[in-house]
Scaffold this motif. Structure first.
Motif, mmCIF file in Angstrom:
data_model
loop_
_atom_site.group_PDB
_atom_site.id
_atom_site.type_symbol
_atom_site.label_atom_id
_atom_site.label_comp_id
_atom_site.label_asym_id
_atom_site.label_seq_id
_atom_site.Cartn_x
_atom_site.Cartn_y
_atom_site.Cartn_z
ATOM 1 N N SER A 21 0.810 -1.219 0.000
ATOM 2 C CA SER A 21 0.000 0.000 0.000
ATOM 3 C C SER A 21 0.840 1.265 0.000
ATOM 4 N N THR A 22 1.990 1.226 0.669
ATOM 5 C CA THR A 22 2.842 2.414 0.755
ATOM 6 C C THR A 22 3.334 2.825 -0.630
ATOM 7 N N THR B 43 3.011 6.294 -5.458
ATOM 8 C CA THR B 43 2.945 6.369 -6.924
ATOM 9 C C THR B 43 1.759 7.210 -7.372
ATOM 10 N N ILE B 44 0.625 7.020 -6.763
ATOM 11 C CA ILE B 44 -0.563 7.799 -7.120
ATOM 12 C C ILE B 44 -0.335 9.277 -6.834
ATOM 13 N N GLY C 249 -5.320 -2.761 1.713
ATOM 14 C CA GLY C 249 -4.748 -3.124 0.421
ATOM 15 C C GLY C 249 -5.671 -2.940 -0.761
ATOM 16 N N THR C 250 -6.886 -2.468 -0.553
ATOM 17 C CA THR C 250 -7.856 -2.293 -1.649
ATOM 18 C C THR C 250 -8.316 -0.843 -1.695
ATOM 19 N N TYR C 251 -8.267 -0.264 -2.905
ATOM 20 C CA TYR C 251 -8.575 1.156 -3.103
ATOM 21 C C TYR C 251 -9.651 1.331 -4.166
ATOM 22 N N HIS C 252 -10.465 2.340 -3.957
ATOM 23 C CA HIS C 252 -11.462 2.756 -4.956
ATOM 24 C C HIS C 252 -10.925 3.998 -5.652
ATOM 25 N N ILE C 253 -10.833 3.943 -6.994
ATOM 26 C CA ILE C 253 -10.258 5.040 -7.771
ATOM 27 C C ILE C 253 -11.295 5.582 -8.742
ATOM 28 N N GLY D 27 6.376 -1.771 -8.497
ATOM 29 C CA GLY D 27 6.481 -2.898 -7.580
ATOM 30 C C GLY D 27 5.519 -2.896 -6.424
ATOM 31 N N CYS D 28 4.340 -2.310 -6.607
ATOM 32 C CA CYS D 28 3.373 -2.314 -5.504
ATOM 33 C C CYS D 28 2.628 -3.646 -5.401
ATOM 34 N N GLY D 29 2.785 -4.489 -6.417
ATOM 35 C CA GLY D 29 2.158 -5.820 -6.366
ATOM 36 C C GLY D 29 0.667 -5.784 -6.620
#
Length: 310
Positions: A244-245, A250-251, A266-270, A288-290
């Protein structure tokens, strides 16, 4: 005659500037839309938007205060009887007799139709709706989904070109909704029927409708191809990542115009105004955020809410 003719006109149903007033109440106000042949047409609106009133006008159960309705290129007020011979309709939940069997229901309806309907027609109709194996069973033993399919069978018995369904999935469980959905798809794809479908199940409209109209307070808000209309709205994504970091950095550094909200670990709404999924995902992989999952969230429900709020 109408069964052949309807495929040579631009629109099977053409509603032009119709209004319906009940005293000072304007239930429908200058409404216009067109239903094309061989398609499922989604008819959407909030409760009280005028959908049921419009459907009753299409079936000539009530008359418009003003405006014009054409079906198969003919005026409903002038050719009502001939038009309705080629139209089947079910308004909300069908009225069924619990102590009659599925076959007995269709035999009863066959007797009141002007068209000649025989045993073979009844058998074929029961097969169309997936009830042939329950033809002799009493309706009181049927699930809600089976009852709804039997109601639709009654509308199909005279082999109409146009089928009007008003909230056919109301009160059904998920399995019943799937059964009715699959039946409507078969009517469209295998039998080339034209279906006008009024529904509150927006996810179902998104799956099965070719075109749609959204009405509000009796007026047309938007009309067009379902997928083309959805393509015009903003894209929402749900992205799950391992780190997440790195994702948040990156965002913030490279996609600062995007709104990224943490839904759970670990889950985001964009939210994005334009579709930049490809460069976004490519860059997230490179940093490399996976990335574990990317799920598009653009839906008819979002579009419907946005349109009616406006």
């Amino acid at each position: 005659m109408f069964g052949v003719f309807c495929y040579y006109v631009m629109s099977v149903i053409k509603v032009q500037n119709i209004s319906k007033h009940f005293g000072s109440l304007k239930a429908v106000d200058d409404l216009s839309f067109e239903v094309h042949p061989g398609q499922v047409f989604g008819f959407l609106g909030q409760n009280g938007s005028g959908k049921s009133t419009t459907i009753r006008m299409l079936l000539s159960l009530i008359h418009p205060t003003s405006g014009q309705i054409e079906i198969f290129g003919k005026r409903i007020e002038k050719d009502r009887e001939a038009i309705l011979e080629q139209v089947g309709a079910i308004i909300e939940r069908p009225d069924l007799y619990p102590y009659l069997s599925a076959r007995e229901h269709l035999e009863l309806f066959a007797k009141v139709r002007k068209q000649k309907i025989g045993e073979a027609d009844i058998n074929t109709t029961l097969e169309k709706v997936g009830l042939a194996h329950r033809a002799k069973d009493k309706v009181q033993t049927f699930s809600l989904g089976m009852k709804q399919r039997l109601g639709i069978a009654q509308t199909l018995l005279h082999n109409p070109d146009v089928i009007i369904l008003d909230e056919p999935t109301t009160g059904l469980d998920p399995q019943g909704i799937i059964e009715v959905r699959n039946l409507i798809l078969r009517l469209r794809d295998e039998q080339k029927k034209t279906v006008l479908l009024s529904s509150h199940q927006l996810s179902e409209i998104e799956i099965i409708a070719n075109r749609m109209v959204i009405i509000n307070q009796g007026r047309t808000i938007v009309e067009g191809n379902v997928h083309e209309l959805l393509e015009k709205q903003s894209m929402n994504l749900e992205i799950s990542v391992v780190n997440s970091t790195v994702f948040e950095e990156t965002i913030q550094r490279e996609f600062s115009s995007l709104s990224a909200r943490l839904v759970y670990k670990g889950t985001y709404h964009i939210e994005m105004e334009e579709d930049i999924r490809q460069p976004l995902i490519q860059r997230l992989v490179e940093t490399g955020c996976g990335v574990k999952a990317v799920i598009p969230k653009r839906s008819l429900e979002d579009f419907f809410i946005k349109m009616t709020e406006k």
